[in-house]
Design a protein around this motif. Sequence first.
Motif, PDB file in Angstrom:
ATOM      1  N   ARG A 100       4.769   0.169  -0.883  1.00  0.00           N
ATOM      2  CA  ARG A 100       5.400  -0.138   0.404  1.00  0.00           C
ATOM      3  C   ARG A 100       5.030   0.894   1.460  1.00  0.00           C
ATOM      4  O   ARG A 100       4.596   0.548   2.569  1.00  0.00           O
ATOM      5  N   LEU A 101       5.180   2.177   1.132  1.00  0.00           N
ATOM      6  CA  LEU A 101       4.874   3.217   2.102  1.00  0.00           C
ATOM      7  C   LEU A 101       3.399   3.191   2.514  1.00  0.00           C
ATOM      8  O   LEU A 101       3.063   3.351   3.697  1.00  0.00           O
ATOM      9  N   GLY A 102       2.526   2.997   1.530  1.00  0.00           N
ATOM     10  CA  GLY A 102       1.106   2.978   1.841  1.00  0.00           C
ATOM     11  C   GLY A 102       0.741   1.862   2.800  1.00  0.00           C
ATOM     12  O   GLY A 102      -0.007   2.069   3.763  1.00  0.00           O
ATOM     13  N   VAL A 103       1.275   0.667   2.562  1.00  0.00           N
ATOM     14  CA  VAL A 103       0.949  -0.468   3.421  1.00  0.00           C
ATOM     15  C   VAL A 103       1.595  -0.301   4.790  1.00  0.00           C
ATOM     16  O   VAL A 103       0.982  -0.605   5.827  1.00  0.00           O
ATOM     17  N   GLU A 104       2.832   0.184   4.818  1.00  0.00           N
ATOM     18  CA  GLU A 104       3.491   0.390   6.114  1.00  0.00           C
ATOM     19  C   GLU A 104       2.729   1.388   6.982  1.00  0.00           C
ATOM     20  O   GLU A 104       2.512   1.142   8.188  1.00  0.00           O
ATOM     21  N   MET A 105       2.324   2.483   6.407  1.00  0.00           N
ATOM     22  CA  MET A 105       1.618   3.497   7.187  1.00  0.00           C
ATOM     23  C   MET A 105       0.210   3.038   7.560  1.00  0.00           C
ATOM     24  O   MET A 105      -0.309   3.379   8.628  1.00  0.00           O
ATOM     25  N   LEU A 106      -0.392   2.235   6.695  1.00  0.00           N
ATOM     26  CA  LEU A 106      -1.701   1.677   7.008  1.00  0.00           C
ATOM     27  C   LEU A 106      -1.613   0.725   8.199  1.00  0.00           C
ATOM     28  O   LEU A 106      -2.497   0.709   9.069  1.00  0.00           O
ATOM     29  N   SER A 107      -0.538  -0.048   8.259  1.00  0.00           N
ATOM     30  CA  SER A 107      -0.352  -0.981   9.371  1.00  0.00           C
ATOM     31  C   SER A 107      -0.264  -0.251  10.704  1.00  0.00           C
ATOM     32  O   SER A 107      -0.636  -0.814  11.748  1.00  0.00           O
ATOM     33  N   GLU A 108       0.235   0.974  10.680  1.00  0.00           N
ATOM     34  CA  GLU A 108       0.399   1.726  11.923  1.00  0.00           C
ATOM     35  C   GLU A 108      -0.916   2.248  12.485  1.00  0.00           C
ATOM     36  O   GLU A 108      -1.016   2.521  13.696  1.00  0.00           O
ATOM     37  N   VAL A 109      -1.941   2.361  11.633  1.00  0.00           N
ATOM     38  CA  VAL A 109      -3.178   3.001  12.094  1.00  0.00           C
ATOM     39  C   VAL A 109      -4.369   2.049  12.158  1.00  0.00           C
ATOM     40  O   VAL A 109      -5.393   2.402  12.748  1.00  0.00           O
ATOM     41  N   VAL A 110      -4.283   0.862  11.579  1.00  0.00           N
ATOM     42  CA  VAL A 110      -5.401  -0.074  11.685  1.00  0.00           C
ATOM     43  C   VAL A 110      -5.368  -0.726  13.057  1.00  0.00           C
ATOM     44  O   VAL A 110      -4.320  -0.837  13.703  1.00  0.00           O
TER      45      VAL A 110
END
Length: 555
Positions: A323-333
């Motif tokens: 969850r954390l990995g995908v959430e933080m990835l969404s913020e930077v892509v």
Amino acid sequence: MIGGAAHVFDVLAAAFRQEDVETCFALMGDANMNFATRLGEAGCRMIYVRHEHCAVAAAMAYARKSRRIGVATVTCGPGLTQLTTALPAAVRAQLPLVVFAGEAPLKAGWYNQAIDQAPIVRATGAAYLSLHLPERMPVAVRNAFLQAKRERRPVVLGVPFDLQNLIWEGEVDLPVPSKALLPQMAPIPPNPEDLARAAAMIDGARRIVVMAGMGAVEAGAGRACRALAARCDALLATTLPARGLFHDDPFSIGIAGGFSSDTARACFAEADLVVAVGCSLASHNSDAGKLWPGAQVLQIDVDPVTVSQGRVAANAHLRADARLGVEMLSEVVSERSSDWRSAALAKRIATAPADASVFSGEPGVHDPRDVVAALDAALPLDWEMVNSSGHCSFYFAQMPGRPQERFLTIREFGAIGNGISFAIGVAAARPGDTIVMFDGDGSLLMHVQELETIRRHGLNILIVVLNDGAYGSEIHKLRAEGLDDGGAVFGRTDLAAIARGFGLGGETVTDLGEIPRLVDGFAETGGAAVWDIPISDKVYSPVIRRAHPNIGGLG
């Protein structure tokens, strides 16, 4: 504290109960019956099955559905050897179990059921602990629960039954239970440099599929995966065990792997990047590498891998909680406009059949695809679905509108005969729900004795059987090879009559138009029943067709 004239088996039962064991699946014998009896008297719900394999298989489904440690108990010798199919299945499915197994008495010079049990269990990938010092046994039980939880695999405890029957000397101070010792760990965030590399990989891709596995389910990453997919114009998919996680998303193409629909396979063929979130990246998940031939794989996992089951499974990694990995990835892509996620594709996903192959019809029997469509339309969405293994399981997996939390599949070892046990385990984990188990006739007949277990324990289970009078996968494979299929054909057993003989309801469904009426009737009465549905043995799944492209029979 336990005092008085307690036996060692009393202390062992108390040690299990201290681990919050609420349900145990059991088959009694000399080497475990005293323990099992005391465990039940201590308040644990005991479900007594008719075969030891079924005890562990039921505990597997209970563990998956309840997210607790599954518990089973069997006797020594033949009771233990019956577990050699269930244990490797649990190991490969990463299911935590603790199995209390008796051992032959140490004081006996000869015992006919004596066997070196540890190598047998360890060969399956499970752990085996011999408990031969009574004073140490309570701590060993506690540690077994810790090990099962941490390693996500079965731990088998072997306890000689002459030691179990000894009088416990003095008072008993049970150790601190495992729940008080388990590390309280927060989800792992990604490293910023790893995050930047992953974002660059996504930004450089053209056609992306975000694929979620059981790690994503357990981390509650479903919503984050949807958000990431929407941001980068990606489609959604799941592994088979996680099927249904995106059941209501118009851009979910469903299962990734051997059970992929025609539409999913076409979309994966276009993909140049698969973002695998909490997936083990097993061979079946990628259809042995053929599902996404032109795509790189970015794995997001707390334990990323490069090689899985003999093949390079991932090209890049982001070590993080799903969850954390995908959430933080969404913020930077980078956010991109919709291109792949079109109205036309959404319509195709919603309306195209999973398998568009055309077969010649046969009088008096049904196409399995028509059976599944009729069941899917009639069965309530809040009923628990359990899919077994075998040829029929492809068809029963094609219910895309069913949510993941209401559908269970455990297929990592590929064994048939488990469906009825899995249904029992789900019924124990969800006692207030209606369970529907889908199976084939060959699979059900392997452990049909458990119909009596279902009746005796008053479990609310409906069993729907696709009856082709054969082992379905084998007849199609033999025919494809031009070989005689006689060894895999045994005729259409009257399964409805067998069910009635066990005291359950039994129906032979010759008219699919009757299914809504039957569903309404079962919803009103509950209980348990078997619906025997005759199907054509000339219809075969895409899984068979891809493995045997020379197979005939298409109309």
